[in-house]
Design an enzyme around this catalytic site. Structure first.
Site, PDB file in Angstrom:
ATOM      1  CD  GLU A  26      -1.653   4.734   4.594  1.00 43.37           C
ATOM      2  OE1 GLU A  26      -1.185   5.609   5.349  1.00 43.37           O
ATOM      3  OE2 GLU A  26      -2.340   3.767   4.995  1.00 43.37           O
TER       4      GLU A  26
ATOM      5  CD  GLU B  29      -5.336  -6.011  -1.272  1.00 43.49           C
ATOM      6  OE1 GLU B  29      -4.777  -4.903  -1.149  1.00 43.49           O
ATOM      7  OE2 GLU B  29      -6.176  -6.436  -0.467  1.00 43.49           O
TER       8      GLU B  29
ATOM      9  CG  ASN C  74      -0.420  -0.199   2.532  1.00 38.26           C
ATOM     10  OD1 ASN C  74       0.615  -0.832   2.689  1.00 38.26           O
ATOM     11  ND2 ASN C  74      -1.085   0.336   3.540  1.00 38.26           N
TER      12      ASN C  74
ATOM     13  CB  CYS D 182      -8.501  -4.700  -3.554  1.00 35.58           C
ATOM     14  SG  CYS D 182      -7.397  -3.306  -3.252  1.00 35.58           S
TER      15      CYS D 182
ATOM     16  CB  CYS E  75     -10.739  -2.734   0.558  1.00 35.48           C
ATOM     17  SG  CYS E  75     -10.129  -2.072  -1.000  1.00 35.48           S
TER      18      CYS E  75
HETATM   19  N1  THU Z   1      -5.335  -1.530   2.467  1.00 35.86           N
HETATM   20  C1  THU Z   1      -4.762  -2.353   1.538  1.00 35.86           C
HETATM   21  O1  THU Z   1      -3.616  -2.161   1.131  1.00 35.86           O
HETATM   22  N2  THU Z   1      -5.495  -3.397   1.081  1.00 35.86           N
HETATM   23  C2  THU Z   1      -6.771  -3.664   1.464  1.00 35.86           C
HETATM   24  O2  THU Z   1      -7.407  -4.557   0.911  1.00 35.86           O
HETATM   25  C3  THU Z   1      -7.386  -2.917   2.559  1.00 35.86           C
HETATM   26  C4  THU Z   1      -6.664  -1.697   2.989  1.00 35.86           C
HETATM   27  C5  THU Z   1      -4.567  -0.384   2.943  1.00 35.86           C
HETATM   28  C6  THU Z   1      -5.125   0.947   2.539  1.00 35.86           C
HETATM   29  C7  THU Z   1      -4.561   1.844   3.605  1.00 35.86           C
HETATM   30  O3  THU Z   1      -3.250   2.253   3.208  1.00 35.86           O
HETATM   31  C8  THU Z   1      -4.433   0.962   4.818  1.00 35.86           C
HETATM   32  O4  THU Z   1      -4.540  -0.375   4.356  1.00 35.86           O
HETATM   33  C9  THU Z   1      -5.515   1.187   5.870  1.00 35.86           C
HETATM   34  O5  THU Z   1      -6.766   1.167   5.304  1.00 35.86           O
END
Ligand code: THU
Length: 137
Positions: A53, A64, A51, A97, A94
């Protein structure tokens, strides 16, 4: 939702390790929640992502989607076999994804791996997103 029968599925340790290693690259200064993803394609190649941000929170990208966008943009094998997601607590993908992964099939599997407990949970794509939006059905 109930995960698929765990006994049927063997998760290669190397794929778990690839997701855990990718998680180390996570850029998550806002949530503090690091995620790594490793995609195993049918040709045996592995593509990873984490991830990323952003100070404008809505621009953050999940692990993902980072992995699948890398795979496609690098000309990798889009025939997905297994996706492993590594988080501290075994979180599932999520909704965004799920939709993005479902673009590339319904019958591959997705496993979550909890770094803290070393537990895995496995689903098929179809289990995670039944009736996914598609222009073809
Ligand atoms: N996040 C992911 O990388 N994948 C997911 O399927 C759910 C959430 C990340 C997004 C954000 O950077 C952090 O987790 C908290 O939501």
């Amino acid at each position: 939702m109930a995960a698929t029968n765990q006994d049927e599925v063997e998760i290669p340790q190397a794929l778990i390790e690839a997701a855990v290693a990718a998680r180390q690259h996570a850029y998550a200064p806002y949530s503090g929640y690091q995620v790594g993803a490793a995609i195993l394609s049918q040709d045996g190649t592995v593509t990873t992502g984490c991830n990323v941000e952003n100070a404008s929170y809505g621009l953050s990208n999940c692990a993902e989607r980072t992995a699948i966008f890398k795979l496609v943009s690098e000309g990798g094998d889009r025939r997905l076999k297994l996706v492993v997601i590594a988080t501290k607590d075994g979180g599932s993908p999520c909704g965004a994804c799920r939709q993005v992964l479902a673009e590339f099939g319904r019958d591959f599997r997705i496993a979550s791996y909890a770094v803290e407990t070393k537990k895995t949970q496995v689903w098929t794509m179809a289990e995670l997103l039944p009736d996914a939006f598609s222009l073809e059905d």
